[in-house]
Design an enzyme around this catalytic site. Structure first.
Site, mmCIF file in Angstrom:
data_model
loop_
_atom_site.group_PDB
_atom_site.id
_atom_site.type_symbol
_atom_site.label_atom_id
_atom_site.label_comp_id
_atom_site.label_asym_id
_atom_site.label_seq_id
_atom_site.Cartn_x
_atom_site.Cartn_y
_atom_site.Cartn_z
ATOM 1 C CD GLU A 75 -19.723 22.769 14.445
ATOM 2 O OE1 GLU A 75 -19.126 23.227 15.446
ATOM 3 O OE2 GLU A 75 -20.867 22.268 14.494
ATOM 4 C CG HIS B 96 -11.965 19.199 22.455
ATOM 5 N ND1 HIS B 96 -12.843 18.479 23.225
ATOM 6 C CD2 HIS B 96 -12.587 20.361 22.147
ATOM 7 C CE1 HIS B 96 -13.952 19.186 23.405
ATOM 8 N NE2 HIS B 96 -13.824 20.327 22.757
#
Length: 430
Positions: free
Chosen positions: A127, A197
């Site tokens: 990321e 998540h």
């Protein structure tokens, strides 16, 4: 958000008891499920039957041909917006983990085949690298649209967002900027995601001057806000409520259109209370408002849409009319988006308030897996908060005193004694 929280709670307890099955007799387990879960879940109010689909707001969205519409969910609206952006500017690039193959949520399906691997491609699982590359590409004049697969994993890129993308224009005195970046990231709870998540991290970026944060509620908004974000010369994080990817469907204009960044939308006019939220929480607000109607409560619903910079003018106008404000979001309550808005409304609307501002948000804990239905704000929590605000009476909590006070030390044209009446307000003890 459309998932039956009662059913989810029962399944969670059943899974827990199955794991403990060797220590408990079958009769004990069955009795527990029959009494406890039945009392907690099955005997509650049934899920509200509501149509959450919306029509295009033609006062805001100007279309060349309003007859050309196509049924889309949010995933398809994202795909359509990216396709338009790629087709309209050859300097646009879409990339991220598994993006070339359509992405884990299938939002980029077919874009690689149509626009080529030079413009739609996969990246390493980094990321920080994805956003660092985006900053360089934007500084060189490109229009990067990176994808962070889950917003929970956006934090390795936090430095690139906050110290590079947000400050690039400022630290170069306008010579360069990273304003071409529009970072897409799925966010929020989905029913079974657990703490890696399911998070809603938007408030973590609110201190980064130079960034914008956008969160849509349905396919119509998704397409228009995403295209606006791509064309706005500021770095933007575009959080997509993944639980609505396929749940939310609307008739969406096929043509290219935009929705202004930084502007909230009043979805329902009301006179008693202002309900403020964004993303998937708008569904919960609509259901709570419907429950309130049965009690004679007239609710005004506002979708914030742009979290940063947020539209305080629209909020202020509504709160001065209703005198009550209820804010909701999935993220933790402490230092959340609701905390900032509460402080600003307090500054601007204090003398118009009939009750303290109320927040119904996530708890200050890691996002739980088993207890997700209890962690999330829902229509029942919101309805309880609405009733509390409506029942609040200021005169039951305040005592007013008036004291004459003499001041002789003021700088005045004469030395005459000035009499000033001071009003002191003290809270009554419960």
């Amino acid at each position: 958000t459309g998932i039956n929280a009662e059913y989810m709670g029962i399944q969670s307890i059943k899974r827990m008891l199955k794991m403990l099955g060797s220590k408990f007799s079958r009769g004990i387990i069955q009795n527990f499920l029959r009494t406890t879960t039945g009392r907690c879940f099955s005997h509650g109010p049934p899920p509200l039957q509501m149509d959450f689909s919306e029509k295009v707001n033609t006062n805001e969205i100007k279309l060349k041909d309003p007859t050309k519409m196509k049924k889309m969910n949010i995933c398809q609206a994202v795909n359509n917006a990216l396709d338009i952006a790629l087709a309209s500017d050859s300097n646009t690039f879409v990339f991220g983990e598994d993006v070339k193959f359509g992405g884990v949520f299938r939002c980029t399906v077919g874009l690689n085949e149509k626009h080529g691997t030079d413009r739609v491609f996969n990246t390493p699982l980094s990321e920080q690298g994805i956003i660092g590359f985006s900053v360089g590409l934007a500084a060189a004049g490109g229009i990067p649209i990176p994808e962070i697969q889950f917003s929970d994993y956006i934090f390795p890129a936090f430095d690139q967002f906050v110290n590079e993308a947000a400050k690039y224009r400022y630290r170069t005195n306008g010579q360069f900027h990273a304003g071409g970046i529009t970072c897409r990231a799925s966010y929020g709870a989905v029913g079974h995601g657990g703490h890696y998540h399911s998070q809603a991290p938007e408030a973590s970026f609110m201190h980064a001057a130079g960034l914008s944060i956008v969160i849509p509620r349905n396919p119509i908004q998704t397409k228009g806000l995403l295209l606006s974000s791509i064309r706005t010369p500021d770095p933007i994080i575009f959080f997509e409520p993944k639980i609505l990817y396929r749940m939310s469907e609307d008739m969406v204009p096929e043509e290219d259109y935009t929705i202004p960044i930084g502007k909230a939308e009043v979805l329902q006019e009301g006179k008693d209370i202002t309900l403020l939220g964004y993303g998937a929480s708008i569904r919960q607000l609509k259901m709570a408002a419907k429950m309130g109607e049965e009690k004679g409560i007239s609710s005004e619903i506002i979708d914030l849409r742009t979290i940063l910079p947020y539209d305080i003018e629209t909020i202020e106008k509504s709160v001065k009319k209703t005198g009550r404000l209820l804010i909701t979001h999935e993220g933790p309550v402490t230092s959340g988006v609701g905390a900032e808005i509460s402080a600003k409304v307090q500054e601007r609307c204090f003398l118009h308030m009939h009750a303290p501002i109320k927040r119904v948000c996530g708890y200050d804990t890691p996002f739980p897996f088993v207890y997700e239905p209890f962690y999330l704000p829902n229509r029942f929590k919101l309805f309880d908060a609405m009733l509390e605000l409506m029942e609040f009476q200021i005169q039951n909590h305040l005592t007013i005193h008036s004291y004459p006070v003499s001041y002789t030390h003021l700088t005045l044209p004469t030395s005459d004694l000035v009499q000033i009446s001071v009003v002191a307000v003290s809270l009554k003890k419960k």
